[in-house]
Motif scaffolding. Structure first.
Motif, PDB file in Angstrom:
ATOM      1  N   MET A 201       0.810  -1.283   0.003  1.00 13.10           N
ATOM      2  CA  MET A 201       0.088   0.047  -0.118  1.00 13.10           C
ATOM      3  C   MET A 201       0.906   1.060   0.023  1.00 13.10           C
ATOM      4  SD  MET A 201      -3.156   0.620   0.067  1.00 13.10           S
ATOM      5  CE  MET A 201      -4.289   1.833   0.748  1.00 13.10           C
ATOM      6  N   PRO A 202       0.712   2.211  -0.822  1.00 10.41           N
ATOM      7  CA  PRO A 202       1.476   3.265  -1.165  1.00 10.41           C
ATOM      8  C   PRO A 202       1.246   4.224   0.159  1.00 10.41           C
ATOM      9  CG  PRO A 202       0.509   3.098  -3.138  1.00 10.41           C
ATOM     10  CD  PRO A 202      -0.125   1.968  -2.143  1.00 10.41           C
ATOM     11  N   GLN A 203       2.520   4.727   0.870  1.00 14.00           N
ATOM     12  CA  GLN A 203       2.399   5.507   2.068  1.00 14.00           C
ATOM     13  C   GLN A 203       2.683   7.030   1.479  1.00 14.00           C
ATOM     14  OE1 GLN A 203       5.923   4.302   4.014  1.00 14.00           O
ATOM     15  NE2 GLN A 203       7.514   5.010   2.541  1.00 14.00           N
ATOM     16  N   GLU A 204       2.316   7.945   2.613  1.00 11.56           N
ATOM     17  CA  GLU A 204       2.640   9.316   2.072  1.00 11.56           C
ATOM     18  C   GLU A 204       4.013   9.725   2.353  1.00 11.56           C
ATOM     19  OE1 GLU A 204       1.712  12.733   0.798  1.00 11.56           O
ATOM     20  OE2 GLU A 204       0.409  11.319   0.940  1.00 11.56           O
ATOM     21  N   THR A 205       4.531   9.918   1.291  1.00 10.89           N
ATOM     22  CA  THR A 205       6.022  10.204   1.610  1.00 10.89           C
ATOM     23  C   THR A 205       6.211  11.855   1.983  1.00 10.89           C
ATOM     24  OG1 THR A 205       6.086  10.346  -0.863  1.00 10.89           O
ATOM     25  CG2 THR A 205       6.917   8.406  -0.081  1.00 10.89           C
ATOM     26  N   GLU A 206       7.385  11.876   2.592  1.00  9.67           N
ATOM     27  CA  GLU A 206       7.692  13.198   3.024  1.00  9.67           C
ATOM     28  C   GLU A 206       8.101  14.026   1.955  1.00  9.67           C
ATOM     29  OE1 GLU A 206       9.777  13.794   6.897  1.00  9.67           O
ATOM     30  OE2 GLU A 206       9.988  11.559   6.663  1.00  9.67           O
ATOM     31  N   ILE A 207       7.737  15.385   1.807  1.00 11.51           N
ATOM     32  CA  ILE A 207       8.287  16.325   0.663  1.00 11.51           C
ATOM     33  C   ILE A 207       9.798  16.950   0.959  1.00 11.51           C
ATOM     34  CG2 ILE A 207       8.064  18.525  -0.266  1.00 11.51           C
ATOM     35  CD1 ILE A 207       4.999  17.994   0.085  1.00 11.51           C
ATOM     36  N   TYR A 208      10.344  16.350   0.372  1.00 11.29           N
ATOM     37  CA  TYR A 208      12.073  17.157   0.081  1.00 11.29           C
ATOM     38  C   TYR A 208      11.998  18.230  -0.775  1.00 11.29           C
ATOM     39  CZ  TYR A 208      17.085  16.344  -0.010  1.00 11.29           C
ATOM     40  OH  TYR A 208      18.503  16.786   0.095  1.00 11.29           O
ATOM     41  N   ALA A 209      12.125  19.604  -0.293  1.00  9.55           N
ATOM     42  CA  ALA A 209      12.087  20.524  -1.182  1.00  9.55           C
ATOM     43  C   ALA A 209      13.632  20.852  -1.707  1.00  9.55           C
ATOM     44  CB  ALA A 209      11.645  21.890  -0.297  1.00  9.55           C
ATOM     45  N   LEU A 210      13.405  21.114  -2.954  1.00  8.97           N
ATOM     46  CA  LEU A 210      14.679  21.247  -3.873  1.00  8.97           C
ATOM     47  C   LEU A 210      14.510  22.984  -4.065  1.00  8.97           C
ATOM     48  CD1 LEU A 210      17.383  20.401  -4.890  1.00  8.97           C
ATOM     49  CD2 LEU A 210      16.072  19.959  -7.153  1.00  8.97           C
ATOM     50  N   ILE A 211      15.476  23.817  -3.469  1.00  6.16           N
ATOM     51  CA  ILE A 211      15.352  25.041  -3.587  1.00  6.16           C
ATOM     52  C   ILE A 211      16.805  25.197  -4.643  1.00  6.16           C
ATOM     53  CG2 ILE A 211      15.615  27.447  -2.784  1.00  6.16           C
ATOM     54  CD1 ILE A 211      14.988  25.988  -0.168  1.00  6.16           C
ATOM     55  N   ASP A 212      16.472  25.320  -6.045  1.00  2.94           N
ATOM     56  CA  ASP A 212      17.468  25.592  -7.009  1.00  2.94           C
ATOM     57  C   ASP A 212      17.687  26.848  -7.358  1.00  2.94           C
ATOM     58  OD1 ASP A 212      18.398  25.593 -10.097  1.00  2.94           O
ATOM     59  OD2 ASP A 212      19.200  23.794  -9.300  1.00  2.94           O
ATOM     60  N   SER A 213      18.772  27.539  -7.400  1.00  2.00           N
ATOM     61  CA  SER A 213      18.854  28.988  -7.920  1.00  2.00           C
ATOM     62  C   SER A 213      18.346  29.443  -9.258  1.00  2.00           C
ATOM     63  CB  SER A 213      20.447  29.486  -7.759  1.00  2.00           C
ATOM     64  OG  SER A 213      21.229  28.867  -8.776  1.00  2.00           O
ATOM     65  N   ARG A 214      18.374  28.434 -10.028  1.00  2.00           N
ATOM     66  CA  ARG A 214      17.738  28.601 -11.375  1.00  2.00           C
ATOM     67  C   ARG A 214      16.229  28.746 -11.379  1.00  2.00           C
ATOM     68  NH1 ARG A 214      20.899  24.018 -14.454  1.00  2.00           N
ATOM     69  NH2 ARG A 214      20.447  23.244 -12.455  1.00  2.00           N
ATOM     70  N   LEU A 215      15.555  27.883 -10.559  1.00  2.00           N
ATOM     71  CA  LEU A 215      14.272  27.818 -10.373  1.00  2.00           C
ATOM     72  C   LEU A 215      13.805  29.170  -9.653  1.00  2.00           C
ATOM     73  CD1 LEU A 215      13.630  24.087  -9.350  1.00  2.00           C
ATOM     74  CD2 LEU A 215      12.977  25.338 -11.651  1.00  2.00           C
ATOM     75  N   LEU A 216      14.378  29.367  -8.727  1.00  2.00           N
ATOM     76  CA  LEU A 216      14.144  30.813  -8.099  1.00  2.00           C
ATOM     77  C   LEU A 216      14.188  32.033  -9.004  1.00  2.00           C
ATOM     78  CD1 LEU A 216      16.473  30.666  -4.864  1.00  2.00           C
ATOM     79  CD2 LEU A 216      14.207  30.389  -5.014  1.00  2.00           C
ATOM     80  N   ARG A 217      15.043  31.992  -9.992  1.00  2.00           N
ATOM     81  CA  ARG A 217      15.139  32.966 -10.836  1.00  2.00           C
ATOM     82  C   ARG A 217      14.010  32.732 -11.960  1.00  2.00           C
ATOM     83  NH1 ARG A 217      20.749  32.186 -10.469  1.00  2.00           N
ATOM     84  NH2 ARG A 217      20.772  30.812 -12.262  1.00  2.00           N
ATOM     85  N   ARG A 218      13.706  31.431 -12.346  1.00  2.00           N
ATOM     86  CA  ARG A 218      12.637  31.436 -13.385  1.00  2.00           C
ATOM     87  C   ARG A 218      11.276  31.758 -12.729  1.00  2.00           C
ATOM     88  NH1 ARG A 218      11.784  25.375 -14.840  1.00  2.00           N
ATOM     89  NH2 ARG A 218      13.888  25.614 -15.722  1.00  2.00           N
ATOM     90  N   TYR A 219      11.200  31.456 -11.583  1.00  4.41           N
ATOM     91  CA  TYR A 219       9.733  31.859 -11.114  1.00  4.41           C
ATOM     92  C   TYR A 219       9.845  33.098 -10.291  1.00  4.41           C
ATOM     93  CZ  TYR A 219       8.287  27.134 -12.166  1.00  4.41           C
ATOM     94  OH  TYR A 219       7.933  25.959 -12.821  1.00  4.41           O
ATOM     95  N   ASP A 220      10.882  33.995 -10.297  1.00  9.10           N
ATOM     96  CA  ASP A 220      11.025  35.178  -9.693  1.00  9.10           C
ATOM     97  C   ASP A 220      10.653  35.220  -8.036  1.00  9.10           C
ATOM     98  OD1 ASP A 220      11.810  37.763  -9.628  1.00  9.10           O
ATOM     99  OD2 ASP A 220       9.590  38.361 -10.174  1.00  9.10           O
ATOM    100  N   LEU A 221      11.342  33.989  -7.420  1.00 10.02           N
ATOM    101  CA  LEU A 221      11.062  34.029  -6.145  1.00 10.02           C
ATOM    102  C   LEU A 221      12.026  34.270  -5.143  1.00 10.02           C
ATOM    103  CD1 LEU A 221       9.341  30.323  -6.367  1.00 10.02           C
ATOM    104  CD2 LEU A 221       8.154  32.550  -5.687  1.00 10.02           C
ATOM    105  N   SER A 222      11.895  34.779  -4.046  1.00 12.06           N
ATOM    106  CA  SER A 222      12.933  35.099  -3.072  1.00 12.06           C
ATOM    107  C   SER A 222      13.063  34.053  -2.114  1.00 12.06           C
ATOM    108  CB  SER A 222      12.770  36.631  -2.392  1.00 12.06           C
ATOM    109  OG  SER A 222      11.368  36.157  -1.535  1.00 12.06           O
ATOM    110  N   LEU A 223      14.433  33.893  -1.425  1.00 15.04           N
ATOM    111  CA  LEU A 223      14.625  32.998  -0.774  1.00 15.04           C
ATOM    112  C   LEU A 223      13.544  33.038   0.495  1.00 15.04           C
ATOM    113  CD1 LEU A 223      18.471  32.747  -0.674  1.00 15.04           C
ATOM    114  CD2 LEU A 223      17.049  31.023  -1.339  1.00 15.04           C
ATOM    115  N   ALA A 224      13.197  34.532   1.119  1.00 15.64           N
ATOM    116  CA  ALA A 224      12.333  34.652   1.952  1.00 15.64           C
ATOM    117  C   ALA A 224      11.010  34.093   1.629  1.00 15.64           C
ATOM    118  CB  ALA A 224      12.280  36.191   2.190  1.00 15.64           C
ATOM    119  N   ARG A 225      10.448  34.235   0.643  1.00 20.83           N
ATOM    120  CA  ARG A 225       9.147  33.663   0.285  1.00 20.83           C
ATOM    121  C   ARG A 225       9.140  32.233   0.153  1.00 20.83           C
ATOM    122  NH1 ARG A 225       5.897  35.506  -5.247  1.00 20.83           N
ATOM    123  NH2 ARG A 225       4.042  34.062  -4.851  1.00 20.83           N
TER     124      ARG A 225
END
Length: 195
Positions: A1-25
């Motif tokens: 039975m599939p379990q709820e796996t934990e989210i592991y956030a990948l904060i990639d600098s290129r993605l921050l720029r692509r989505y115009d996101l700050s580290l604070a946000r």
């Protein structure tokens, strides 16, 4: 039975720029969503810039923070994640390389990227806390990543370490042990940007 796996956030600098996101946000979102673990990855910046980014994330995010590939900055994080090439650059013998890393980081978390049976079997003999395994689906952040899809789920069963599945993983995906984490990069940044 599939379990709820934990989210592991990948904060990639290129993605921050692509989505115009700050580290604070991003940090505030991770904290409010109670995301247990996050990795900061910047392949282009100087160590000083990555150190500043880690320090800024720490202001907003109290979860487990992993730094990617920067052994010298592991003191600013709760752990270190290395790619195969980065481990080999420390020492061509993977056991010797991990021993050197462990001497520097102590009991902090240590993860290693894997992509195939051979790398998983090698990782099984190493003093690691988890392996990254991918790519599950195609992803915009690593165009050169080989996509293994469902075959990756079978490979994951070979690991004696918990697995962080990476590459095109979606929020709704559910996996069985030993997959402990679903690594969200683009999907996470897109969600934050659309709030």
């Amino acid at each position: 039975m599939p379990q709820e796996t934990e989210i592991y956030a990948l904060i990639d600098s290129r993605l921050l720029r692509r989505y115009d996101l700050s580290l604070a946000r991003v940090g505030r979102f991770l904290e409010e969503a109670k995301i247990p673990i996050a990795q900061y990855r910047d392949k282009e910046a100087s160590d000083a810039d990555v150190a500043r980014a880690l320090e800024e994330l720490r202001i907003y995010y109290s979860g487990t923070l992993i730094v990617n590939d920067r052994l010298g900055l592991a003191g600013l994080a709760d752990g270190l994640h290395l790619g195969q090439e980065d481990l080999a650059a420390i020492d061509p013998d993977s056991e010797a390389a991990v021993s050197k890393v462990r001497r520097q980081i102590g009991s902090k978390l240590l993860g290693l990227s894997t992509h195939n049976r051979e790398e998983i079997e090698t990782a099984n003999a190493l003093d690691l806390d988890y392996i990254g395994l991918g790519a599950y689906r195609s992803t915009a952040t690593k165009a050169d990543a080989g996509v293994s899809g469902k075959a990756l789920l079978e490979l994951a069963r070979l690991s004696r370490h918990p697995v962080a599945l990476i590459g095109g993983v979606r929020w709704e995906d559910r996996f069985e042990a030993p997959i402990r984490y679903k690594v969200l990069g683009s999907a996470l940044m897109e969600r934050i940007a659309n709030l």
